[in-house]
Design an enzyme around this catalytic site. Structure first.
Site, PDB file in Angstrom:
ATOM      1  N   CYS A 149     -65.603  -5.930 -38.016  1.00  0.00           N
ATOM      2  CA  CYS A 149     -65.890  -4.479 -37.811  1.00  0.00           C
ATOM      3  C   CYS A 149     -65.253  -4.065 -36.432  1.00  0.00           C
ATOM      4  O   CYS A 149     -64.851  -2.818 -36.675  1.00  0.00           O
ATOM      5  CB  CYS A 149     -67.314  -4.107 -37.617  1.00  0.00           C
ATOM      6  SG  CYS A 149     -68.612  -5.312 -38.402  1.00  0.00           S
ATOM      7  N   ASP A 180     -74.621  -6.347 -37.468  1.00  0.00           N
ATOM      8  CA  ASP A 180     -75.794  -6.844 -38.477  1.00  0.00           C
ATOM      9  C   ASP A 180     -75.539  -7.917 -39.590  1.00  0.00           C
ATOM     10  O   ASP A 180     -76.386  -8.692 -39.803  1.00  0.00           O
ATOM     11  CB  ASP A 180     -76.283  -5.314 -39.409  1.00  0.00           C
ATOM     12  CG  ASP A 180     -76.831  -4.424 -38.574  1.00  0.00           C
ATOM     13  OD1 ASP A 180     -76.746  -4.756 -37.310  1.00  0.00           O
ATOM     14  OD2 ASP A 180     -77.404  -3.426 -39.057  1.00  0.00           O
ATOM     15  N   CYS A 190     -69.354  -1.154 -36.078  1.00  0.00           N
ATOM     16  CA  CYS A 190     -70.583  -1.561 -36.619  1.00  0.00           C
ATOM     17  C   CYS A 190     -71.751  -0.690 -36.722  1.00  0.00           C
ATOM     18  O   CYS A 190     -71.762   0.207 -35.931  1.00  0.00           O
ATOM     19  CB  CYS A 190     -70.776  -3.026 -36.117  1.00  0.00           C
ATOM     20  SG  CYS A 190     -71.775  -3.997 -37.178  1.00  0.00           S
ATOM     21  N   ASP A 191     -72.478  -0.931 -37.440  1.00  0.00           N
ATOM     22  CA  ASP A 191     -73.767   0.006 -38.105  1.00  0.00           C
ATOM     23  C   ASP A 191     -74.193   0.861 -36.944  1.00  0.00           C
ATOM     24  O   ASP A 191     -74.247   1.965 -36.818  1.00  0.00           O
ATOM     25  CB  ASP A 191     -74.740  -0.879 -38.698  1.00  0.00           C
ATOM     26  CG  ASP A 191     -74.632  -1.336 -39.883  1.00  0.00           C
ATOM     27  OD1 ASP A 191     -73.007  -1.377 -40.250  1.00  0.00           O
ATOM     28  OD2 ASP A 191     -75.070  -2.029 -40.757  1.00  0.00           O
ATOM     29  N   LYS A 192     -74.743  -0.060 -35.785  1.00  0.00           N
ATOM     30  CA  LYS A 192     -75.453   0.688 -34.506  1.00  0.00           C
ATOM     31  C   LYS A 192     -74.527   1.460 -33.825  1.00  0.00           C
ATOM     32  O   LYS A 192     -75.063   2.295 -33.103  1.00  0.00           O
ATOM     33  CB  LYS A 192     -76.558   0.141 -33.951  1.00  0.00           C
ATOM     34  CG  LYS A 192     -77.487  -0.666 -35.094  1.00  0.00           C
ATOM     35  CD  LYS A 192     -78.231   0.130 -35.963  1.00  0.00           C
ATOM     36  CE  LYS A 192     -79.051  -0.536 -37.007  1.00  0.00           C
ATOM     37  NZ  LYS A 192     -78.158  -1.275 -38.032  1.00  0.00           N
ATOM     38  N   GLU A 218     -83.591  -5.304 -40.623  1.00  0.00           N
ATOM     39  CA  GLU A 218     -83.399  -5.024 -41.884  1.00  0.00           C
ATOM     40  C   GLU A 218     -83.729  -6.225 -42.962  1.00  0.00           C
ATOM     41  O   GLU A 218     -83.575  -7.346 -42.075  1.00  0.00           O
ATOM     42  CB  GLU A 218     -81.964  -4.576 -42.072  1.00  0.00           C
ATOM     43  CG  GLU A 218     -81.242  -3.491 -41.331  1.00  0.00           C
ATOM     44  CD  GLU A 218     -79.914  -3.180 -41.426  1.00  0.00           C
ATOM     45  OE1 GLU A 218     -79.240  -4.040 -41.886  1.00  0.00           O
ATOM     46  OE2 GLU A 218     -79.527  -2.040 -41.112  1.00  0.00           O
ATOM     47  N   SER A 250     -80.910  -2.902 -45.052  1.00  0.00           N
ATOM     48  CA  SER A 250     -79.580  -2.571 -44.849  1.00  0.00           C
ATOM     49  C   SER A 250     -78.919  -1.646 -45.779  1.00  0.00           C
ATOM     50  O   SER A 250     -79.533  -1.414 -46.970  1.00  0.00           O
ATOM     51  CB  SER A 250     -78.734  -4.043 -45.151  1.00  0.00           C
ATOM     52  OG  SER A 250     -77.500  -3.793 -45.479  1.00  0.00           O
TER      53      SER A 250
END
Length: 574
Positions: free
Chosen positions: A56, A88, A129-131, A451, A477
């Site tokens: 990512c 994640d 990435c996600d966060k 998650e 997720s």
């Protein structure tokens, strides 16, 4: 001194560059090779989440260099710095996931502290990435200096036995393997080909959901969030962002001019329309908190309820982010929503123009079926639904994109951690029709609100994804599919009803009416509450303990500070 230098009179960097008393400060900049002219120019923070933790983030360093060229070409002085990420996909399925949501706020805090400590005047933030996406956007609206967000781009799909695959397929393959439906050799082959390039997970999981949000909310340049990470022309978006942030400095357009209540509603609309991640219902209230805007889980759910689901994207659909970009990108999705009355066109964006003005020349592409017209949707209501009831007074969230069954009633199987539940799934110690209850995984009780992809993917791999349901005060997720309800509030650690459930209690989930309830009377729940005691976690020191002491409830974004409403002086105005 030219007009650019005169701008320093109103900018934070004057505190470290202007006047005889700042000679010591300037000496540090000379030590790094800056010229006197560069020191006189506005300082632009170029923040990236580059690291070697996962694909990512791996391309962000290259893209940051393009941003810096853009800033320099527009007579600004770029100052690059990095912050953390917790990825994640690697944190999933073990205690590492407790670090994930915590990292969102650490990212926002660390960007704020770097900007404050060095008095930078503007910000270009790159995240993968996600966060890191919401964390970077939270920092932008918190600081309120002119800012542009850049997504690092999605990964390319892998190819396994002639079909496109993503990491979602690998997680589900673990379930197939556990019941003997996949050999060791096939699992090895799949894991080696599923992620063939740099970039974030390719489906409409959390990273791509929040990337879609970045354009709809107005903090990213049109089309910039869609191009896959390996595409070299991403650098053109990055250079343009560096140039454009200098224009925002001149025009004094700030993030809070852009991120309004209407803009947050636009963001929620694209999440629903794209069948995006339920995590957006956590991150949008958190971004709103930074602005001092009231916008909680129930407000998000209202937008979800009235927005059609139109983008046929994984995990519920068949396409990935690369396909959507090639079909016309996020503006294709936004254009049809705007034309059919599902978005506000008068919201300002980082282009200096409104959403409607940005969409003016976007042409509908009839040669694709990734995005349907909003008046001919896949389903009439959004791909994500809010729930409430006596089991979730503070709300809950479920992703229904691609699901046929929208109602479920069954007996509770209660577990006090994800590990306990996963062990039962692995041993197939459950029955068709069960409702798994995973509690004490909320923001405070986890701590960290993990998650549950490993568990849900294993169920799908066992062929039980649509035959059982799962509810949790933790999260799911963006790659999760099936009847999986997250963000149940109040969480168990705060004495919420989910913590009072017993095996066999009949739970009703109805994604049509928005109900999440248990067939237990209020009197009985009150009686059970008398003997309930908070569960002590093993985290009694360190960053995760510290997070648990101050984190708020999921309904309001699981935030860790009072936000814009309590602000006395905005950083941008120091």
């Amino acid at each position: 001194m030219d007009a650019k230098t005169n701008l320093k009179a109103n900018l934070p960097s004057r505190h470290v560059t202007v006047g005889p008393q700042r000679a010591p400060h300037r000496s540090y900049y000379y030590a790094m090779g800056l010229t006197g002219k560069q020191i006189e120019q506005p300082f632009v923070g170029v923040a990236t989440c580059w690291n070697e933790a996962a694909p990512c983030n791996i391309s962000l360093m290259r893209q940051a260099q393009a941003v810096k060229k853009g800033v320099a070409s527009a007579c600004g002085t770029p100052r690059e710095f990095t912050t953390i990420t917790v990825t994640d996909g690697i944190a999933m399925g073990h205690e590492g996931m407790k670090s994930s949501l915590v990292s969102r706020d650490v990212i926002a805090d660390s960007v704020e502290l770097t900007m404050r400590g060095h008095c930078y005047d503007a910000l270009v933030g790159l995240a993968g990435c996600d966060k890191s996406l919401p964390g970077m956007m939270m920092a932008m609206v918190r600081l309120n200096v002119p800012s542009i967000f850049i997504y690092g781009g999605s990964i390319l799909p892998g190819t396994y036995k002639g079909r496109h695959v993503t990491v979602q397929d690998v997680f589900e393959a673990v379930g197939h393997h556990s019941v003997g439906n996949m050999s060791d050799e096939d699992l090895l082959e799949l894991e080696q080909v599923a992620c063939p390039s740099a970039g974030s997970c390719g489906g409409q999981f959390t990273a791509n959901t929040m990337a879609t949000v970045s354009e709809a909310i107005g903090l990213a340049l049109p089309y910039s969030a869609g191009a896959p990470a390996p595409y070299e022309f991403r650098d053109q978006f990055c250079m343009t962002a560096g140039e454009q942030v200098m224009e925002l400095l001149k025009s004094r357009i700030r993030p809070r001019d852009i991120v309004t209540l209407k803009a947050l509603e636009n963001a929620a609309a694209v999440v629903a329309a794209s069948g995006g991640s339920t995590n957006a219902a956590l991150h949008l209230p958190a971004i709103a908190n930074e602005c001092g805007i009231d916008f909680d889980l129930f407000d998000v759910a209202k937008i979800f309820e009235k927005t059609p689901y139109i983008a046929d994207l994984k995990p519920g659909g068949k396409y990935v982010a690369k396909d959507m970009f090639e079909a016309g990108g996020i503006p294709q999705l936004m254009k049809t929503l705007l034309d059919n009355g599902y978005m506000h066109g008068d919201c300002m964006t980082v282009t200096g123009r409104t959403i409607a003005e940005n969409m003016e020349k976007v042409k509908w592409n009839d040669m694709q079926d990734v995005v349907r017209p909003a008046n001919k949707p896949i389903t009439k209501t959004g791909g994500v639904v809010g729930l409430s009831g006596n089991l979730a007074p503070d709300g809950a969230i479920v992703k229904v994109a691609g699901m046929e069954r929208l109602e479920f009633t069954g007996p509770a199987r209660c577990f006090d951690s994800e590990e306990e539940c996963f062990a039962a799934v692995e041993k197939r110690d459950y029955k068709e029709g069960d409702v798994f209850v995973i509690r004490y995984e909320g923001p405070r009780g986890g701590p960290g609100m993990r998650e549950m992809l490993s568990t849900t993917a294993a169920l799908y791999g066992q062929g039980m994804g649509d035959k059982v349901a799962l509810i949790t005060d933790g999260r799911f997720s963006g790659a999760t599919r099936g009847f999986c309800i997250g963000h149940v509030g109040p969480e168990a650690a705060l004495g919420g009803p989910i913590g009072l459930l017993k095996d066999g209690d009949m739970i009703t989930i109805n994604a049509v009416t928005g109900e999440l309830s248990v067939d237990v009377s209020d009197d009985e729940l009150a009686e059970r509450a008398k003997s309930w005691k908070p569960r002590e976690t093993t985290f009694q020191s360190g960053a995760i303990w510290k997070y648990a002491q101050g984190v708020g409830i999921a309904r309001y974004g699981a935030v860790t500070h009072p936000g814009g409403k309590a602000e006395r002086v905005c950083y941008a105005d120091i």
